[in-house]
Scaffold this active site. Structure first.
Site, PDB file in Angstrom:
ATOM      1  N   ASP A   7       0.808  -1.192  -0.122  1.00  0.00           N
ATOM      2  CA  ASP A   7      -0.194  -0.048   0.050  1.00  0.00           C
ATOM      3  C   ASP A   7       0.750   1.326  -0.027  1.00  0.00           C
ATOM      4  OD1 ASP A   7       0.863  -0.702   2.567  1.00  0.00           O
ATOM      5  OD2 ASP A   7      -0.426   0.868   3.564  1.00  0.00           O
ATOM      6  N   GLU A   8       0.284   2.256  -0.534  1.00  0.00           N
ATOM      7  CA  GLU A   8       0.965   3.720  -0.447  1.00  0.00           C
ATOM      8  C   GLU A   8       2.266   3.895  -0.848  1.00  0.00           C
ATOM      9  OE1 GLU A   8       0.140   4.787   3.459  1.00  0.00           O
ATOM     10  OE2 GLU A   8      -2.155   5.163   3.374  1.00  0.00           O
ATOM     11  N   CYS A   9       2.511   3.031  -1.965  1.00  0.00           N
ATOM     12  CA  CYS A   9       3.802   3.124  -2.701  1.00  0.00           C
ATOM     13  C   CYS A   9       3.731   4.577  -3.382  1.00  0.00           C
ATOM     14  CB  CYS A   9       4.257   1.889  -3.758  1.00  0.00           C
ATOM     15  SG  CYS A   9       4.266   0.474  -2.555  1.00  0.00           S
TER      16      CYS A   9
END
Length: 457
Positions: A7-9
């Protein structure tokens, strides 16, 4: 299973990273109507991890971002940014665990944010969690077996004690359990609520610090320092149906046998009001203390200058006293507090050179005589009096969602003010992540409003 995250890369970083771009070129990845090359790079990496873990007899679980650029064949998806990712994955034939933040994140508030320990934000009371249905109607009927269930997530960056963590989790975890094992037609919140108090007794036996709603103000955000000129009417409620409110006005801590609060009351003199919610078995909430203070209207003055003077002190400092005797590194004039500088946008990482304490001085414009409540995450003086102090009140916890609001009686016209934001990290939250703002609410208003240009000279 092994949960690989995903997530949230920050794809915007990958767009600028020479190594990422070289890998994209080497793999021949191209933008298309559905995915950028950077999304496809993440998909390639996830599939590489999937292949490796398969050699160890493991399957992968990842957050719904792993859908971007194409999903690995055997992946299970945890849908957290809403239901859409879970719906898409299930309809593609992948197993899914539903945990959309709007329902299933237990680090959101259960009651009035002005009274509770700081959280990441959002409002997710018990009834809202119970109301979630883990199998959305948008999933094809022959794919619904791919929904393995719902999961509550609890991120603890703003829990500073075990007691806070337990209060966030319970009894909402019980709602999570029941929505997983109950068919939609069998769910009944009123019945669940009726049964809940017996479960609380069991939690008592295990010493669990479950959430009990505090008495809250009716019709407006709660405030624990209430100024008045002639009288103040306090109207309070508890959101727990089986609880009652008890109170004292003699400075003593209330007990289950203290006087019961039965309706709105009027106060005409200085009073310290202490209240708590009490469950049928005698378990009490934390005690809420409200200071009621009779005041005369603070007189207005002539505004000596236009605009707000902003002084900037670079470097990390945690207390107002550390600024005493220092010369500012930079000064300017701004029109409103939120026009001051040195904010780090988009919650990006804050580096040493980003920290800067700011001192604002000027005059606020009060439109008419009255009692006004102020709210800010910084330090605020009005008429030379230190009205709001997050430094004194919040004991190093994150300075967000102000819990130090206070009201004051002010005459129409100009009043000198000072505002200080310390450049530091408190409780894991850098102050540079937010603008400097002041919100204001008249005593008879329901909501706060941002103090914009009309409130300053």
């Amino acid at each position: 299973y092994i949960h690989i995250g995903g997530d949230e890369c920050p794809k915007i970083r990958w767009e600028e990273c020479p190594k990422c771009q070289a890998r994209i070129t080497r793999l021949g990845l191209k933008d298309d109507a559905h995915s950028t090359a950077e999304m496809k790079l993440q998909s390639w990496f996830v599939q590489e991890i999937e292949k490796f873990l398969a050699t160890k007899g493991k399957k992968i679980i990842g957050w719904d971002e792993i859908l971007e650029g194409g999903l690995a064949p055997s992946a299970t998806v945890m849908s957290w940014r809403g239901e859409e990712g879970g719906i898409a994955a299930a309809n593609m034939g992948h197993d899914v665990i539903m945990c959309p933040a709007g329902w299933m994140y237990l680090d959101g508030y259960q009651g009035d944010a002005k009274l509770l320990p700081v959280s990441i934000g959002g409002y997710r009371p018990l009834k809202h969690v119970y109301g979630y249905e883990p199998v959305p109607a948008a999933i094809a009927e022959d794919k619904r077996h791919h929904i393995l269930g719902a999961q509550s997530n609890h991120w603890g960056e703003y829990n500073y004690s075990t007691a806070d963590t337990e209060s966030d989790a319970w009894p909402r975890m019980m709602a999570t359990a029941e929505i997983n094992w109950s068919a939609p037609e069998r769910k009944n919140y009123a019945d669940f609520e009726h049964r809940l108090n017996n479960q609380r007794v069991r939690l008592d036996g295990h010493g669990v610090n479950y959430y009990i709603p505090l008495p809250e103000d009716v019709g407006a955000p709660s405030c624990n320092f209430v100024a008045f000129v002639d009288s103040a009417v306090m109207n309070l409620k508890t959101t727990e149906p089986v609880a009652r409110i008890v109170y004292t006005t003699n400075g003593k801590t209330p007990t289950p046998k203290s006087t019961e609060w039965t309706g709105a009351q009027t106060f005409t003199r200085n009073t310290t009001l202490k209240l708590a919610s009490v469950l049928p078995q005698g378990r009490m909430s934390d005690v809420r203390t409200i200071t009621l203070e009779k005041q005369t209207l603070a007189p207005a003055v002539e505004a000596a200058e236009k605009g707000i003077k902003a002084e900037y002190y670079k470097g990390m400092r945690r207390t107002v006293a550390e600024l005493d005797g220092l010369t500012p590194d930079e000064t300017e004039t701004v029109a409103v507090p939120h026009a001051s500088k040195y904010r780090v946008p988009d919650y990006r990482e804050v580096y040493d050179q980003d920290f800067c304490s700011t001192v604002l001085t000027g005059f606020i414009n009060i439109p008419e005589d009255g009692v006004y409540t102020f709210s800010t995450n910084d330090e605020l003086w009005i008429d030379g009096n230190w009205l709001i102090s997050n430094e004194k009140d919040n004991h190093g916890t994150a300075r967000k969602f102000s819990r130090s609001d206070r009201s004051v009686a002010l005459a129409k016209g100009a009043h000198p003010f000072k505002m200080v934001r310390m450049g530091a990290i408190f409780g894991g939250f850098p102050t540079q992540w937010e603008d400097m703002t002041i919100e204001i609410r008249r005593a008879d208003a329901l909501n706060f409003e941002l103090m914009d240009q009309k409130y300053f000279f």
